[in-house]
Design a protein around this motif. Structure first.
Motif, PDB file in Angstrom:
ATOM      1  N   ASP A 169      45.440 -51.966 -10.375  1.00 35.85           N
ATOM      2  CA  ASP A 169      45.258 -52.686 -11.627  1.00 35.85           C
ATOM      3  C   ASP A 169      44.970 -54.153 -11.328  1.00 35.85           C
ATOM      4  O   ASP A 169      44.916 -54.582 -10.176  1.00 35.85           O
ATOM      5  CB  ASP A 169      46.481 -52.530 -12.539  1.00 35.85           C
ATOM      6  N   TYR A 170      44.786 -54.928 -12.375  1.00 37.47           N
ATOM      7  CA  TYR A 170      44.388 -56.328 -12.228  1.00 37.47           C
ATOM      8  C   TYR A 170      45.385 -57.153 -11.412  1.00 37.47           C
ATOM      9  O   TYR A 170      44.986 -57.819 -10.442  1.00 37.47           O
ATOM     10  CB  TYR A 170      44.180 -56.936 -13.624  1.00 37.47           C
ATOM     11  N   LEU A 178      36.961 -51.832 -11.894  1.00 39.44           N
ATOM     12  CA  LEU A 178      38.135 -52.196 -12.693  1.00 39.44           C
ATOM     13  C   LEU A 178      37.737 -52.540 -14.119  1.00 39.44           C
ATOM     14  O   LEU A 178      38.436 -52.186 -15.076  1.00 39.44           O
ATOM     15  CB  LEU A 178      38.853 -53.380 -12.040  1.00 39.44           C
ATOM     16  N   TYR A 179      36.589 -53.215 -14.271  1.00 37.40           N
ATOM     17  CA  TYR A 179      36.098 -53.538 -15.621  1.00 37.40           C
ATOM     18  C   TYR A 179      35.851 -52.267 -16.419  1.00 37.40           C
ATOM     19  O   TYR A 179      36.242 -52.157 -17.581  1.00 37.40           O
ATOM     20  CB  TYR A 179      34.815 -54.360 -15.522  1.00 37.40           C
ATOM     21  N   LYS A 192      37.168 -49.388 -15.979  1.00 38.23           N
ATOM     22  CA  LYS A 192      38.423 -48.685 -16.228  1.00 38.23           C
ATOM     23  C   LYS A 192      39.224 -49.332 -17.352  1.00 38.23           C
ATOM     24  O   LYS A 192      39.786 -48.644 -18.203  1.00 38.23           O
ATOM     25  CB  LYS A 192      39.264 -48.654 -14.951  1.00 38.23           C
ATOM     26  N   ASP A 193      39.245 -50.672 -17.384  1.00 42.75           N
ATOM     27  CA  ASP A 193      40.079 -51.382 -18.351  1.00 42.75           C
ATOM     28  C   ASP A 193      39.378 -51.666 -19.672  1.00 42.75           C
ATOM     29  O   ASP A 193      40.037 -51.815 -20.707  1.00 42.75           O
ATOM     30  CB  ASP A 193      40.559 -52.710 -17.756  1.00 42.75           C
ATOM     31  N   PHE A 194      38.051 -51.747 -19.663  1.00 41.69           N
ATOM     32  CA  PHE A 194      37.342 -52.154 -20.866  1.00 41.69           C
ATOM     33  C   PHE A 194      36.355 -51.086 -21.345  1.00 41.69           C
ATOM     34  O   PHE A 194      36.664 -50.304 -22.235  1.00 41.69           O
ATOM     35  CB  PHE A 194      36.647 -53.500 -20.642  1.00 41.69           C
ATOM     36  N   TRP A 213      35.567 -54.935  -8.617  1.00 39.69           N
ATOM     37  CA  TRP A 213      35.805 -55.529  -9.935  1.00 39.69           C
ATOM     38  C   TRP A 213      34.979 -54.856 -11.025  1.00 39.69           C
ATOM     39  O   TRP A 213      35.406 -54.775 -12.174  1.00 39.69           O
ATOM     40  CB  TRP A 213      35.515 -57.030  -9.879  1.00 39.69           C
ATOM     41  N   TYR A 249      35.085 -60.174 -15.409  1.00 43.46           N
ATOM     42  CA  TYR A 249      36.340 -59.509 -15.807  1.00 43.46           C
ATOM     43  C   TYR A 249      37.335 -60.542 -16.334  1.00 43.46           C
ATOM     44  O   TYR A 249      37.953 -60.345 -17.388  1.00 43.46           O
ATOM     45  CB  TYR A 249      36.928 -58.766 -14.612  1.00 43.46           C
ATOM     46  N   ARG A 260      38.925 -60.872 -20.182  1.00 45.26           N
ATOM     47  CA  ARG A 260      40.353 -60.930 -20.505  1.00 45.26           C
ATOM     48  C   ARG A 260      40.663 -62.141 -21.382  1.00 45.26           C
ATOM     49  O   ARG A 260      41.439 -62.055 -22.342  1.00 45.26           O
ATOM     50  CB  ARG A 260      41.182 -60.998 -19.220  1.00 45.26           C
ATOM     51  N   SER A 297      39.837 -49.069  -6.416  1.00 48.79           N
ATOM     52  CA  SER A 297      39.612 -48.759  -7.834  1.00 48.79           C
ATOM     53  C   SER A 297      40.862 -48.224  -8.518  1.00 48.79           C
ATOM     54  O   SER A 297      40.940 -48.189  -9.747  1.00 48.79           O
ATOM     55  CB  SER A 297      38.460 -47.751  -7.974  1.00 48.79           C
TER      56      SER A 297
END
Length: 232
Positions: A54-55, A81-82, A84-86, A78, A103, A107, A51
């Protein structure tokens, strides 16, 4: 009788404890020859460790070996990560094709949505024409409140916008996406370099022939302290 220190200052092992620990450790290593410590971690710890990636790092990790590929393709990794990023808004959904595909599609949608605002800033009508789906059911509602229906009307409306003397330079914030197979919508707040913002914007896209096309755009003025900003 008290134990007597050895010449190097280290006490002898008590009841063979240290010898037992070494033997147990050796047994574990013998049971799993050639297995790294990462490979011996329980799935929950592995997911937590992943976690922090990054991507690009997660994608590179999946190409190292079969075990890391399996770990890097784990749905929970994933999903983390989604979030965290979105956004955390979609914590309860279960994507049909898994979180990795969700994911990647998110993007792609955000990239197309960003391109939309670049087109407006550059006043690139031909590029805007390629972005929109050439169909009679597409809709566009500008901040003035006027509705344009059908591909030709929508393009005419953008031509009028691009002919305006003062340019547009949007600052976009709070972007949120939602994807359902071949349809996606994006909501956001947009701030302009002209008197008439901020705006609430919704863009809807459909997937056709390997590309995402815009089928609906709706822009409306936000209320600030219960006062509607006048659009000129």
């Amino acid at each position: 009788m008290p134990s007597t220190p050895l010449a190097n200052g280290v006490s002898p092992p008590l009841c063979g404890v240290e010898r037992t620990e070494v033997t147990a450790s050796s047994t574990v290593a013998d049971d799993k020859p050639g297995v790294s410590m990462m490979e011996q971690l329980v799935p929950e710890i592995t997911t937590h460790a992943l976690s922090y990636l990054d991507y690009p790092s997660l994608c590179r990790l999946s190409m190292t070996n079969s075990l890391m590929r399996k770990a890097a393709n784990d749905d929970n990794a994933w999903k983390a990560l989604y979030h965290k990023d979105f956004t955390m808004e979609q914590d309860g959904i279960t994507p049909v094709n898994g979180w990795k595909a969700y994911y990647a599609t998110t993007r792609a949608i955000i990239s197309v949505n960003t391109e939309f605002f670049s087109i407006i800033r550059d006043r690139a009508l031909q590029v805007m024409a390629r972005l929109w789906l050439n169909s009679d059911y597409v809709k566009c509602i500008h901040a003035s409140g006027e509705l344009f229906s059908g591909y030709n009307e929508v393009m005419q409306s953008w031509q009028l916008c691009f002919n305006w003397e003062q340019g547009f330079d949007f600052q976009v914030h709070t972007v949120r996406t939602r994807i359902l197979t071949d349809m996606a919508w994006v909501t956001m707040k947009a701030y302009l370099n002209v008197d008439g913002g901020p705006f609430l914007i919704t863009n809807v896209f459909e997937f056709h022939n390997g590309r995402w096309h815009m089928v609906h755009h709706h822009s409306s003025v936000m209320l600030i302290d219960d006062q509607q900003v006048v659009v000129h």
